[in-house]
Design an enzyme around this catalytic site. Structure first.
Site, PDB file in Angstrom:
ATOM      1  N   HIS A 182      35.725  18.423 -11.496  1.00 30.72           N
ATOM      2  CA  HIS A 182      36.760  19.364 -11.912  1.00 30.72           C
ATOM      3  C   HIS A 182      36.327  20.747 -11.462  1.00 30.72           C
ATOM      4  CE1 HIS A 182      39.122  16.691 -14.332  1.00 30.72           C
ATOM      5  NE2 HIS A 182      38.026  16.191 -14.860  1.00 30.72           N
ATOM      6  N   LYS A 221      37.434  25.785 -18.058  1.00 33.81           N
ATOM      7  CA  LYS A 221      36.892  26.513 -16.918  1.00 33.81           C
ATOM      8  C   LYS A 221      36.443  27.890 -17.387  1.00 33.81           C
ATOM      9  CE  LYS A 221      40.243  24.116 -14.132  1.00 33.81           C
ATOM     10  NZ  LYS A 221      39.537  22.896 -14.496  1.00 33.81           N
ATOM     11  N   TYR A 255      35.568  24.815  -6.845  1.00 33.20           N
ATOM     12  CA  TYR A 255      35.060  23.470  -7.056  1.00 33.20           C
ATOM     13  C   TYR A 255      33.679  23.369  -6.432  1.00 33.20           C
ATOM     14  CZ  TYR A 255      39.910  21.924  -7.847  1.00 33.20           C
ATOM     15  OH  TYR A 255      41.178  21.766  -8.313  1.00 33.20           O
TER      16      TYR A 255
END
EC number: 4.6.1.16
Lengths: 455, 356
Positions: free
Chosen positions: B276, B307, B268
């Site tokens: 996020h 991601k 993060y």
């Protein structure tokens, strides 16, 4: 960080490879389009039933959908006219196909013309053109020793496929044909162009060992500093040190675990190529294809540096296993393409001419000597691209980390289906994303430190 | 328990060691020098009292005590509340739910919101299934497709109306359950502190060795994680994980467990309340390889959550003997420093998006 900024992070980062390519085709609309023939956009499909429910209504819907799909394929005009028919002869001896008088736009990117004006196709090019119906495949038969006594034996598509001698060859063809159909210009590395362009200077110009010496001295000078250094985990550490800001702490923490710094710019790239020592026992994956984005100015003889390089990997082949890190390293070491992360060269083609070498001499010099017009800066629509979007620094930093530096395309074949993975070297160690509380010291100096980007 | 505080005020320090604040040094004022020196000598970065680490019989590393848990969470988001999603909010939530606090705290309802949404989703799925049955019935009866479509529209509209109505009407559910009697303290005004903050083994090591804020014994932690006589591959695996963890932490990332997305770590920027996670890290040995399905599965899961997958290959730079020697001499940080982090980014490549 304000909400607006967060929003821009979300928008800025998740644009590129979203999973929205799963568009199925609705053939009933397609059938109408074939008649109009001018429109290219495919409409979205309708709602889908999950399982057969045994009703006539559903069966009917399915039947009409199938009917239109096959109808579309069957009813469109097929075949080629005799006038434009191009015959290609397969020469078993050379394992190449020969076209006596080649014409058509495919010659811009495929085949090699010899001094008799005959065009020679590699096996994968031959099969691809046969599949498309661009050329008709014939077997070159030599009766006796007389070359002139050819008998034309027309080959079928099955015959042509039987020419592949190994699974690897077939795998490479699958990838080749897939990328070709999508419009890319693909050239096999087995069949290099007449004039090879490289990003790296020829070996004779290799920089001498002096830089190595310099490095040694440099590291030598750094040691005394380390003698007086009490590491963070030492019990005395906090008696001797006072940290007045978080970056100091981070600075100290980052001393412990070393990381691999990957080349970021031209000099580092060239240096790594010259000094990189690789384990010779590692499997050398073949870089199978050089790929260019579609462009009209492509020259077969002097194509310049490719936009991508592709390695082919068959998942079902027991002889191949997914590469280990050392194998990846060896691939990265051999890459030689238009490194898209070099910002200073991102502007246009002509800038690349100053940094590349063709046939062992600087590309610009080579072009002058051979009287080739220098690469044109992209014109028209591309001028918009030159003004590339600029992002705030913290977003640019994350984008850089996400796309990495040197990269190649690993094409994975799974039961004949081709999918692509982009593998890139990244470098989290060279850029810090420290957060520094702004209110703490009241100086703006701190804030700029936290924004420091080493890209 | 503090009321809802803005994130930028609450999470000021990114690491559990707070920097010292020294008074301004004014060149022409000798008094300020004396004051500065005094402040320098008397101040320290160390915590006044280290946070005790407990190792449970099940081998879990936990921290108890509300202040300690909160301290670790607010200074770099370490650990996970055992009864919460990540921040240890169980206590506050329960007090809130049982309405034991007269002030009535809002803002600790994350888990409640999740619960409510799950309920709604379940409800919707049930409704949809029933409509599917109905449609099948209609089809069997030979009703026209266009009519069925009309019905579907009507159903969707009804559903929406009901949802709106429901949203308006939902109040707090009846607060006290039968089993709540066990957790309410004697005085009846608070709940027993049964939640603990659980740390990953690498987190516990980081907070013991690299940043000494935990009162714990590193050899004991390691013995608990690896067993009394660990084999070299086990030691190496832990070293790799630790090296990767320390590497990302030291460059400013907030590193948390990636178990939710089937990988080793999540990275993060700043912390979970702010962004996020942007990267998922899989820690591998340089000679480690799996079949392609393994990579593509991980990448799919991670990619589905927006991601980027990072393959962190952590390589040992020295001979295995050296590692073993340092390990047995309990010079752990030096052992970890034998490892070097290399990174590759693994991402699906779409030809159509890279054509121009």
């Amino acid at each position: 960080m304000t909400e607006a900024e967060e929003l821009s992070v979300a928008l800025g980062l998740h644009d590129s490879d979203a999973e929205e390519d799963a568009l199925a085709q609705d053939w009933s609309e397609m059938a109408k389009l074939v008649k109009k023939a001018n429109q290219h956009a495919l409409p979205r499909r309708g709602e889908k039933d999950y399982e057969p429910d045994g009703t006539d209504a559903q069966a009917l819907l399915l039947h009409t959908a199938k009917e239109t799909m096959f109808g579309t394929l069957l009813n469109s005009v097929r075949g080629s006219t005799v006038k434009t028919l191009i015959k290609a002869y397969w020469e078993e001896e050379q394992r190449m196909a020969r076209i006596p008088n080649a014409r058509g736009s495919f010659t811009n990117t495929m085949g090699k013309v010899d001094k008799h004006g005959q065009c020679w196709l590699q096996l994968h090019e031959f099969v691809y053109l046969v599949e498309r119906g661009t050329v008709s495949p014939y077997l070159a038969l030599t009766v006796g020793d007389e070359k002139s006594n050819h008998e034309d034996v027309l080959l079928s598509v099955q015959d042509v496929y039987a020419l592949f001698s190994s699974t690897e060859e077939l795998d490479e063809f699958l990838v080749y044909a897939h990328l070709k159909r999508l419009g890319f210009i693909v050239v096999s590395t087995d069949n290099p162009p007449a004039h090879v362009t490289s990003f790296y200077p020829p070996l004779s110009q290799k920089s001498s060992a002096s830089s190595n010496w310099f490095c040694h001295i440099h590291s030598w000078l750094k040691t005394p500093q380390n003698l007086f250094h009490v590491p963070l985990y030492h019990p005395l550490h906090f008696l001797l040190h006072r940290y007045t800001s978080s970056p100091q702490l981070y600075e100290e923490l980052s001393q412990h675990i070393p990381f691999k710094k990957v080349p970021h710019d031209i000099n580092e790239l060239r240096e790594e190529r010259n000094n990189g020592i690789l384990n010779p026992n590692v499997k050398q994956w073949k870089i199978a294809f050089n790929v260019w984005k579609p462009k009209s100015s492509f020259k077969k003889k002097t194509p310049g540096l490719p936009d991508f390089q592709v390695v082919v990997y068959n998942k079902d082949n027991a002889g191949q296993q997914f590469p280990t890190y050392d194998e990846f390293r060896s691939i990265f070491h051999r890459l030689d393409y238009r490194f898209d992360f070099l910002n200073e060269l991102d502007v246009d083609d002509s800038a690349w001419d100053d940094y590349t070498y063709t046939d062992g001499m600087p590309t610009r010099e080579f072009m002058q000597r051979n009287k080739i017009a220098p690469s044109q800066p992209h014109s028209g629509g591309d001028s918009r691209k030159k003004k590339a979007r600029t992002y705030p620094q913290h977003i640019a930093q994350i984008r850089r980390l996400k796309s990495g530096f040197k990269s190649f395309i690993l094409s994975v074949i799974d039961d004949g289906l081709v999918s692509f993975v982009r593998i890139a070297e990244s470098d989290f160690g060279s850029s810090n994303i420290w957060y520094t509380p702004p209110s703490q010291t009241g100086t703006t100096n701190n804030r700029t430190r936290s924004d420091k980007v080493d890209v | 328990m503090a009321k809802r505080v803005a994130g930028s005020k609450r999470y000021v320090h990114p690491l559990p060691i707070e920097p010292v604040v020294l008074p301004p040094l004014i060149a022409h004022n000798p008094l300020s020098w004396v004051y500065w020196v005094l402040a320098y000598v008397t101040s320290s970065n160390q915590l006044p009292r280290k946070i005790p680490l407990e190792v449970g019989a099940d081998g879990r590393y936990t921290v108890t005590g509300r202040e300690q848990m909160q301290y670790l969470w607010e200074h770099g988001f370490f650990g996970t509340g055992q009864l919460s999603r990540s921040e240890p909010t169980w206590q506050a939530r329960t007090v809130d739910r049982l309405q034991l606090d007269t002030e009535g705290i809002a803002g600790h309802k994350l888990e409640q919101v999740t619960q409510l949404r799950r309920k709604q989703r379940l409800e919707f799925k049930r409704e949809r299934a029933s409509f599917e049955r109905k449609r099948l019935e209609l089809r069997r009866q030979g009703v026209l497709e266009s009519e069925i479509l009309e019905q579907e529209r009507l159903w969707l509209k009804q559903l929406r109306d009901r949802e709106l109505q429901w949203e308006a009407s939902t109040g707090d559910p009846s607060p006290v359950r039968a089993e709540d009697a066990e957790i309410i303290a004697e005085d009846g005004a608070s709940v027993l502190p049964i939640e603990k903050l659980e740390l990953m083994p690498v987190e516990a090591l980081f907070l013991t060795l690299a940043l000494p804020v935990l009162h714990a014994d590193a050899p004991a932690i390691l013995a608990r994680t690896l067993g009394p006589q660990p084999a070299l591959p086990q030691i190496e695996r832990l070293c790799r994980l630790y090296a990767a963890y320390h590497h990302y932490r030291s460059h400013g990332w907030c590193v948390r467990s990636g178990i939710k997305f089937g990988c080793d770590f999540l990275l993060y920027r700043r912390g979970p309340p702010f962004h996020h996670a942007e990267f998922s890290v899989m820690v591998l040995a340089p000679d480690e390889r799996h079949d392609y399905t393994w990579y593509s599965t991980v990448a799919r899961v991670v990619g589905g959550a927006q991601k980027t997958l990072v393959l962190a290959y952590v390589a040992r730079r020295a001979a295995a003997d050296q590692l073993a020697a340092l390990w047995h001499a309990r010079r752990y940080m030096e052992a970890f420093a034998l490892f070097e982090v290399h990174e590759l980014v693994y991402r699906r490549w779409l030809p159509g998006k890279n054509r121009e």
